[in-house]
Design a protein around this motif. Sequence first.
Motif, PDB file in Angstrom:
ATOM      1  N   LEU A   1     -12.021   0.714  -2.320  1.00 32.99           N
ATOM      2  CA  LEU A   1     -12.823   1.295  -1.923  1.00 32.99           C
ATOM      3  C   LEU A   1     -12.874   2.086  -0.894  1.00 32.99           C
ATOM      4  O   LEU A   1     -14.325   3.080  -1.315  1.00 32.99           O
ATOM      5  N   ARG A   2     -11.978   3.001  -0.227  1.00 30.00           N
ATOM      6  CA  ARG A   2     -11.826   4.219  -0.249  1.00 30.00           C
ATOM      7  C   ARG A   2     -12.324   5.465  -0.712  1.00 30.00           C
ATOM      8  O   ARG A   2     -12.764   6.399  -0.740  1.00 30.00           O
ATOM      9  N   TYR A   3     -11.792   5.344  -2.117  1.00 33.55           N
ATOM     10  CA  TYR A   3     -12.000   6.134  -3.488  1.00 33.55           C
ATOM     11  C   TYR A   3     -13.118   6.037  -3.997  1.00 33.55           C
ATOM     12  O   TYR A   3     -13.982   7.039  -3.756  1.00 33.55           O
TER      13      TYR A   3
ATOM     14  N   LYS B   1       1.242  -1.337  -0.015  1.00 32.78           N
ATOM     15  CA  LYS B   1      -0.736   0.305   0.051  1.00 32.78           C
ATOM     16  C   LYS B   1       0.551   1.377   0.249  1.00 32.78           C
ATOM     17  O   LYS B   1       0.414   2.044  -0.495  1.00 32.78           O
TER      18      LYS B   1
ATOM     19  N   GLU C   1     -10.667  -6.407   5.562  1.00 31.88           N
ATOM     20  CA  GLU C   1      -9.305  -6.141   5.433  1.00 31.88           C
ATOM     21  C   GLU C   1      -8.111  -6.867   5.638  1.00 31.88           C
ATOM     22  O   GLU C   1      -8.362  -7.117   7.174  1.00 31.88           O
TER      23      GLU C   1
ATOM     24  N   HIS D   1      -8.936  -2.579  -0.392  1.00 28.30           N
ATOM     25  CA  HIS D   1      -9.515  -1.294   0.282  1.00 28.30           C
ATOM     26  C   HIS D   1      -9.345   0.267   0.264  1.00 28.30           C
ATOM     27  O   HIS D   1     -10.096   0.650   0.495  1.00 28.30           O
ATOM     28  N   LEU D   2      -7.896   0.072  -0.582  1.00 32.65           N
ATOM     29  CA  LEU D   2      -8.031   1.620  -0.812  1.00 32.65           C
ATOM     30  C   LEU D   2      -8.363   2.030  -2.393  1.00 32.65           C
ATOM     31  O   LEU D   2      -9.608   3.059  -2.009  1.00 32.65           O
TER      32      LEU D   2
ATOM     33  N   GLN E   1      -5.960  14.022  -0.895  1.00 33.01           N
ATOM     34  CA  GLN E   1      -5.980  11.923  -0.585  1.00 33.01           C
ATOM     35  C   GLN E   1      -6.186  11.914  -1.727  1.00 33.01           C
ATOM     36  O   GLN E   1      -6.547  10.715  -1.999  1.00 33.01           O
ATOM     37  N   PHE E   2      -8.465  12.475  -1.494  1.00 30.59           N
ATOM     38  CA  PHE E   2      -8.518  12.339  -2.841  1.00 30.59           C
ATOM     39  C   PHE E   2      -8.074  12.196  -4.432  1.00 30.59           C
ATOM     40  O   PHE E   2      -8.220  11.551  -4.692  1.00 30.59           O
TER      41      PHE E   2
ATOM     42  N   LEU F   1      -5.837   9.042  -4.212  1.00 31.76           N
ATOM     43  CA  LEU F   1      -6.956   7.859  -4.448  1.00 31.76           C
ATOM     44  C   LEU F   1      -7.375   7.483  -5.619  1.00 31.76           C
ATOM     45  O   LEU F   1      -6.633   6.384  -6.063  1.00 31.76           O
TER      46      LEU F   1
ATOM     47  N   SER G   1     -16.320   4.935  -2.154  1.00 31.40           N
ATOM     48  CA  SER G   1     -16.584   5.199  -1.170  1.00 31.40           C
ATOM     49  C   SER G   1     -17.687   6.679  -1.190  1.00 31.40           C
ATOM     50  O   SER G   1     -18.080   7.126  -0.724  1.00 31.40           O
ATOM     51  N   GLN G   2     -16.922   7.696  -1.614  1.00 23.05           N
ATOM     52  CA  GLN G   2     -16.483   9.015  -1.916  1.00 23.05           C
ATOM     53  C   GLN G   2     -17.311   9.685  -3.417  1.00 23.05           C
ATOM     54  O   GLN G   2     -17.852  10.775  -3.259  1.00 23.05           O
TER      55      GLN G   2
END
Length: 249
Positions: free
Chosen positions: A113-115, A37, A100, A110-111, A58-59, A62, A117-118
């Motif tokens: 998924l973080r992206y 990661k 995870e 999951h990275l 960060q967005f 990602l 999810s927004q």
Amino acid sequence: MYAYPVFRKTPQGRLLMGPTEEANRSTVVVAGRARRKEEVLAEAAAFVRQNGGDPGDQFLVLAHCKIQFGKHQNQRFRWLLENSLGYAVYLVSSIMGEEERDNPLSASKHLFLRYTSQIREIGEAVEVYRKKQALLQEAQRSGDSGCLMVEFGDFKGRSMKEVYEDPGKEAQALVTYLKTAKARPNTNMALFKDYVLKRQASAVAHLPTVTAPSSSSSAAARPAATQSRPLTAAGVNALLARGKHLSPS
């Protein structure tokens, strides 16, 4: 440089889920090992900086992380959403059910998924996808194709059985239209048309035999038959145009 994907859409505004030609050309036959990661994030931050973006966003970072798994490995997250949305939605739905773990592959998932999810459109598409899968499983379990989801128009997201049995004028106008509609083979519309025709045939087969009514009783019944008139051809066309019922999905 931007982070929020620009989705492909039909003229009516419906998201296009299929892959682009670029996505078809970029399919990886044999995926390599996932990078850690920290390496993925560092490479994305460097890419953002080199292209005039803010590596502190960060967005944005990602959005430009490279996928470490699947048939589009080494493409960037935002690219995947813009070029193969249906596959991306499938991945998100699958990853949401995974815990995870402490390994590069799980961390990369999951990275992603973080992206996603927004991004509002992804959440909505995943909800529809999961409902579709649940209805498909019910159809397979019961053998009733009426459990399948309608995937076009104003009735998108409802089961075929539910729409068929809806007494509302607009639902019944669609059912009437489908009886003679020229639906492309293997599309959702073709499946719905087949279901409608089967229901119609079954209803006719189960009609009781009755004695022909007298002329006087027929005349008395005529006014009642005109109380609920079907939509005209123009009315059906207007409904289809407004509701985008002619989607080929």
